[in-house]
Design a protein around this motif. Structure first.
Motif, PDB file in Angstrom:
ATOM      1  N   VAL A  63      -6.235  58.184 109.963  1.00 52.70           N
ATOM      2  CA  VAL A  63      -6.429  57.234 108.668  1.00 52.70           C
ATOM      3  C   VAL A  63      -8.076  56.892 109.036  1.00 52.70           C
ATOM      4  O   VAL A  63      -8.265  56.829 110.173  1.00 52.70           O
ATOM      5  CB  VAL A  63      -5.920  55.893 108.828  1.00 52.70           C
ATOM      6  CG1 VAL A  63      -6.204  54.839 107.711  1.00 52.70           C
ATOM      7  CG2 VAL A  63      -4.264  56.071 108.822  1.00 52.70           C
ATOM      8  N   GLU A  67     -10.401  53.234 104.822  1.00 51.45           N
ATOM      9  CA  GLU A  67      -9.557  53.820 103.607  1.00 51.45           C
ATOM     10  C   GLU A  67      -8.285  53.091 103.519  1.00 51.45           C
ATOM     11  O   GLU A  67      -7.807  52.355 104.268  1.00 51.45           O
ATOM     12  CB  GLU A  67      -8.828  55.156 104.514  1.00 51.45           C
ATOM     13  CG  GLU A  67      -7.768  56.098 103.540  1.00 51.45           C
ATOM     14  CD  GLU A  67      -7.453  57.343 104.344  1.00 51.45           C
ATOM     15  OE1 GLU A  67      -7.145  58.435 103.530  1.00 51.45           O
ATOM     16  OE2 GLU A  67      -7.648  57.565 105.438  1.00 51.45           O
ATOM     17  N   PHE A  69      -4.658  53.935 103.259  1.00 53.09           N
ATOM     18  CA  PHE A  69      -3.725  55.096 103.377  1.00 53.09           C
ATOM     19  C   PHE A  69      -2.287  54.459 103.003  1.00 53.09           C
ATOM     20  O   PHE A  69      -1.721  53.604 103.635  1.00 53.09           O
ATOM     21  CB  PHE A  69      -3.951  55.384 104.870  1.00 53.09           C
ATOM     22  CG  PHE A  69      -3.006  56.797 105.189  1.00 53.09           C
ATOM     23  CD1 PHE A  69      -3.432  57.959 105.070  1.00 53.09           C
ATOM     24  CD2 PHE A  69      -1.680  56.459 105.775  1.00 53.09           C
ATOM     25  CE1 PHE A  69      -2.737  59.197 105.248  1.00 53.09           C
ATOM     26  CE2 PHE A  69      -0.864  57.517 105.994  1.00 53.09           C
ATOM     27  CZ  PHE A  69      -1.616  58.978 105.732  1.00 53.09           C
ATOM     28  N   ARG A 246      -5.381  57.989  99.846  1.00 47.22           N
ATOM     29  CA  ARG A 246      -4.435  59.034 100.010  1.00 47.22           C
ATOM     30  C   ARG A 246      -3.081  58.669 100.306  1.00 47.22           C
ATOM     31  O   ARG A 246      -2.790  57.447 100.492  1.00 47.22           O
ATOM     32  CB  ARG A 246      -4.997  59.834 101.302  1.00 47.22           C
ATOM     33  CG  ARG A 246      -6.101  60.650 101.417  1.00 47.22           C
ATOM     34  CD  ARG A 246      -6.466  61.402 102.377  1.00 47.22           C
ATOM     35  NE  ARG A 246      -6.506  60.676 103.460  1.00 47.22           N
ATOM     36  CZ  ARG A 246      -6.096  60.938 104.985  1.00 47.22           C
ATOM     37  NH1 ARG A 246      -5.219  62.262 104.992  1.00 47.22           N
ATOM     38  NH2 ARG A 246      -6.493  60.284 105.879  1.00 47.22           N
TER      39      ARG A 246
END
Length: 354
Positions: A63, A67, A69, A246
């Motif tokens: 990670v 971010e 995640f 993501r």
């Protein structure tokens, strides 16, 4: 073919790094990851053979700083067990968890408490608010445990209460608030200690749809304002696509695929992921990077320009209104072009990554 990755995550040291993580419940659980024959068994066969359940199986990921995640999967996929292993609310069976360069599994109880108080916070589905405390006191509770003085913790609590949109409710009790407002209190409490990472374990799944959407937008807004690294657990694909930079998809404890939303939709790793994303409107997720084609000698190159990470839906009107193919340009470099044919193929559900 999927386009090249462009998130730059390899340029920065990860905040969280996980390697070969297993969590097995049952007798002599530690023998499962160390025995190749047992590792290959299905969940049912492993239970029949050993009496053990492998909730997390050999999961690895990083990670990056800042971010969002997202870990997603259906019930029983191991996603909630995974996030609890990251904070050692559940002890992993084997594997490596490194947080800002520190081996979490090697931390003793004292160090683990310090990390939970100062470095990371969790937001759960069940708010866990103290019913006899007002909003401001609930928000400042973690700071109180940390030993922060009353004036400072009140100042900080007031600051984050305003940040999450609860100004005016500082002196209310939890039972005087709606479910969405109670979850905002939980979010403010997690933010009050200024952690480096926020872990969310399906925090909005019990909320009504409209309130849930508002809370998702609140997380996005807060991420833009405070830039925290976030690990978000959900079973809802639309929530994952909305929030995640993501997304890691899990099934039966294993990692099936990890990538950006457009990578999952444009290049699903297997039939399971393909079925997961089947009903996602492709034009809402895929970017021009996915649908652009190489320049041909006969192509006119005096059309408008857009960046490669513009979502197809947002580019549709510009492409269809232009009398020339639209140029896809990144940092002054012409990557390809997009015309009516490419746009209409995606809108019709046939183009991009198929």
């Amino acid at each position: 073919m999927p386009p090249a990755r462009r998130d730059g995550s390899g340029d920065r040291a990860p905040v969280v790094s996980v390697r070969g993580l297993w969590k097995v419940f049952g007798p002599k659980a530690d023998r499962v990851p160390d025995t190749p024959e047992l590792c290959g068994l299905s969940r049912r066969d492993l239970m029949d053979r050993t009496g053990c359940t492998a909730a997390v199986r050999d999961v690895s990921f990083d990670v990056s700083p800042g971010e969002v995640f997202v870990v997603m999967g259906l019930s029983g996929s191991g996603k909630s067990t995974l996030v609890r292993c990251l904070t050692r609310l559940i002890e992993p069976t084997t594997g490596e968890i490194v947080f800002e360069g520190e081996d979490i599994r090697a931390a003793d109880e004292k160090r683990l408490r310090e990390l939970r108080r100062h470095k990371f916070s969790m937001v759960f589905q069940h708010f866990g608010l103290l019913p006899h405390r007002r909003v401001l006191d609930n928000v400042s509770y973690g700071l109180e445990i940390r030993g922060t003085g009353r004036a400072e913790r009140t100042r900080r609590a007031q600051e984050v209460v305003e940040l999450v949109g609860l100004a005016g409710y500082e002196h209310s009790y939890p039972d005087q608030l709606s479910g969405g407002m109670q979850q905002r209190v939980g979010l403010a409490r997690a933010l009050a200690g200024d952690p480096d990472v926020l872990f969310f374990d399906e925090p909005f799944s019990a909320l009504d749809p409209l309130i849930r959407r508002d809370m998702q937008n609140e997380v996005i807004r807060l991420h833009h304002e405070v830039g925290k690294t976030m690990v978000f657990i959900t079973h809802d694909l639309s929530e994952a696509l909305k929030l995640g930079d993501r997304i890691l998809i899990m099934r039966d404890g294993r990692m099936v695929q990890c990538g950006t939303g457009d990578e999952l939709v444009g290049a699903p790793a297997d039939d399971y992921v393909k079925e997961f994303v089947r009903d996602v409107p492709r034009s809402h997720v895929l970017t021009l990077r996915w649908i652009m084609r190489p320049v041909r000698p006969e192509d006119a190159l005096d059309g408008p320009e857009l960046g490669p990470d513009v979502v197809v839906r947002e580019a549709t009107s510009a492409v269809l209104a232009a009398d020339r193919p639209l140029k896809v340009v990144e940092e002054g470099k012409l990557l390809g072009i997009v015309g009516n044919e490419e746009i209409l193929a995606v809108v019709a559900g046939t183009g991009g990554g198929e």
